[in-house]
Design a protein around this motif. Structure first.
Motif, mmCIF file in Angstrom:
data_model
loop_
_atom_site.group_PDB
_atom_site.id
_atom_site.type_symbol
_atom_site.label_atom_id
_atom_site.label_comp_id
_atom_site.label_asym_id
_atom_site.label_seq_id
_atom_site.Cartn_x
_atom_site.Cartn_y
_atom_site.Cartn_z
ATOM 1 N N TYR A 125 0.657 -1.201 0.007
ATOM 2 C CA TYR A 125 0.045 -0.109 -0.041
ATOM 3 C C TYR A 125 0.902 1.168 0.047
ATOM 4 O O TYR A 125 0.265 2.243 -0.035
ATOM 5 N N HIS A 126 2.168 1.212 0.104
ATOM 6 C CA HIS A 126 2.884 2.388 0.300
ATOM 7 C C HIS A 126 2.848 3.326 -1.053
ATOM 8 O O HIS A 126 2.836 2.902 -2.074
ATOM 9 N N PRO A 127 2.499 4.495 -0.732
ATOM 10 C CA PRO A 127 2.125 5.385 -1.795
ATOM 11 C C PRO A 127 3.130 5.816 -2.730
ATOM 12 O O PRO A 127 3.170 5.845 -4.066
ATOM 13 N N GLN A 128 4.587 5.654 -2.457
ATOM 14 C CA GLN A 128 5.638 5.911 -3.375
ATOM 15 C C GLN A 128 6.164 4.740 -3.944
ATOM 16 O O GLN A 128 6.222 4.332 -5.071
ATOM 17 N N ASN A 133 0.066 0.856 -6.231
ATOM 18 C CA ASN A 133 -0.170 1.844 -7.151
ATOM 19 C C ASN A 133 0.875 1.988 -8.143
ATOM 20 O O ASN A 133 0.625 2.364 -9.270
ATOM 21 N N LYS A 145 -4.916 5.872 -7.902
ATOM 22 C CA LYS A 145 -3.793 5.748 -6.884
ATOM 23 C C LYS A 145 -4.305 6.787 -5.736
ATOM 24 O O LYS A 145 -4.742 7.665 -5.838
ATOM 25 N N LEU A 146 -4.094 5.941 -4.657
ATOM 26 C CA LEU A 146 -4.876 6.594 -3.374
ATOM 27 C C LEU A 146 -3.808 6.480 -2.185
ATOM 28 O O LEU A 146 -2.743 5.434 -2.306
ATOM 29 N N GLN A 147 -3.811 7.249 -1.106
ATOM 30 C CA GLN A 147 -3.318 7.131 -0.007
ATOM 31 C C GLN A 147 -3.869 5.932 0.971
ATOM 32 O O GLN A 147 -4.867 6.467 1.658
ATOM 33 N N TRP A 148 -3.624 4.646 0.588
ATOM 34 C CA TRP A 148 -4.633 3.560 1.141
ATOM 35 C C TRP A 148 -4.695 3.692 2.522
ATOM 36 O O TRP A 148 -5.588 3.389 3.076
ATOM 37 N N SER A 150 -3.420 6.357 4.645
ATOM 38 C CA SER A 150 -3.264 7.688 5.297
ATOM 39 C C SER A 150 -4.751 8.476 5.223
ATOM 40 O O SER A 150 -4.741 9.404 5.726
ATOM 41 N N ASP A 151 -5.561 8.008 4.273
ATOM 42 C CA ASP A 151 -6.872 8.461 3.967
ATOM 43 C C ASP A 151 -7.710 8.004 4.974
ATOM 44 O O ASP A 151 -8.160 6.742 5.015
ATOM 45 N N THR A 235 -1.141 0.391 11.193
ATOM 46 C CA THR A 235 -1.822 1.805 11.312
ATOM 47 C C THR A 235 -1.815 2.397 12.756
ATOM 48 O O THR A 235 -2.118 3.474 12.965
#
Length: 300
Positions: A125-128, A133, A145-148, A150-151, A235
């Protein structure tokens, strides 16, 4: 040996295990329920406050958010783990080399620690650098693409795939064992009566393993309501309590705020909620089963 001697022999054999289980399970549960009526910080004197801890929990918005997230986990487990495991069990219960390999692959997450599973899915799930993503980018779906994690709006739903993935293997093995215990004569009789495919599955196979499905649902509910390690690793209940569960809420209240009495009240609440959910699910399933049996009796 007479029947009474057999029962006595079984009772004596089970006694050590029952005593150990009671010592390490029932006694701590009763002890925790007792301290739920006290204001206690883990050391020093405990002050009796009655139901104040429970009243405070019921007035805390974080408690209700944690309960809502636990309900999401229960639904994801019951309607995710059980159907997927059942379909895979029907497909893989024959025992060929390929099916054995696939069984082992599906069961593999059960061998892994929850900490390892949490770290694997954190990287997914890491955004970078996350593979999810990355794949969306390659498929031309960059808008997806999302901040899986963090949102706050989607974080709790992002935790359901690793939850389902990590426990499907357990129910796969349970269902395969149930399917293999169906006598071959029943399959032969169904074939002679013309029951094949979906008809045989609905009318013969599922009724024969329905008690096993009920046990799996109970395990799903109880396991989902006490989920902790996977969420804590990924989380820690954030962001902004968006993935808070009753178990993480209890942990933070007990060991971060040093409110052992309040944490004990939350743990007792988890047990009561689990019993309520399990009892309701069993009542609904038994009611449906009785209704089905009544219809079949009328048809006969």
């Amino acid at each position: 040996m007479r029947e009474s001697q057999v029962r006595r022999f079984v009772a004596v054999g089970l006694l050590p295990a029952v005593l150990i289980y009671a010592l390490f399970v029932f006694v701590p549960v009763l002890w925790s329920a007792y301290y739920g009526f006290f204001d206690w910080k883990g050391i020093g004197a405990a002050k009796f406050i009655g139901l104040d801890n429970y009243v405070e929990a019921l007035h805390d918005t974080i408690f209700w958010r944690a309960l809502k997230n636990n309900v999401i986990f229960v639904l994801a487990s019951v309607f995710g783990q059980v159907p997927i495991a059942l379909v895979l069990a029907i497909m893989l219960h024959k025992g060929s080399y390929l099916q054995r390999f696939l069984r082992s692959a599906v069961f593999m997450p059960m061998v892994l620690s929850s900490v390892v599973i949490g770290m694997i899915w954190q990287y997914i799930y890491h955004p970078q650098i996350g593979i999810l993503n990355f794949l969306l980018d390659r498929l031309g779906l960059s808008g997806w693409k999302l901040q899986w994690l963090s949102d706050p709006k989607i974080a709790i739903f992002s935790l359901t795939p690793p939850l389902i993935w990590s426990f499907v293997g357990l129910y796969l093995i349970i269902f395969i064992s149930a399917l293999q215990n169906i006598p071959g004569e029943i399959h032969d009789a169904a074939k002679m009566d013309g029951a094949e495919g979906a008809r045989k599955l609905v009318s013969v196979t599922l009724p024969m393993i329905w008690s096993t499905v009920q046990v799996a649902i109970v395990l799903c509910i109880s396991g989902s309501l006490k989920s902790f390690d996977l969420v804590y690793v990924m989380t820690k209940g954030g962001p902004a309590h968006a993935t808070e569960l009753l178990a993480t809420y209890m942990y933070n209240s007990t060991f971060s705020s040093y409110r052992y009495g309040f944490g004990s009240a939350i743990s007792t609440s988890i047990i009561l909620i689990s019993l309520t959910f399990i009892g309701t699910s069993q009542w609904l399933m038994s009611r449906k089963q009785r209704r089905t049996a009544r219809k079949e009796g009328m048809a006969g």
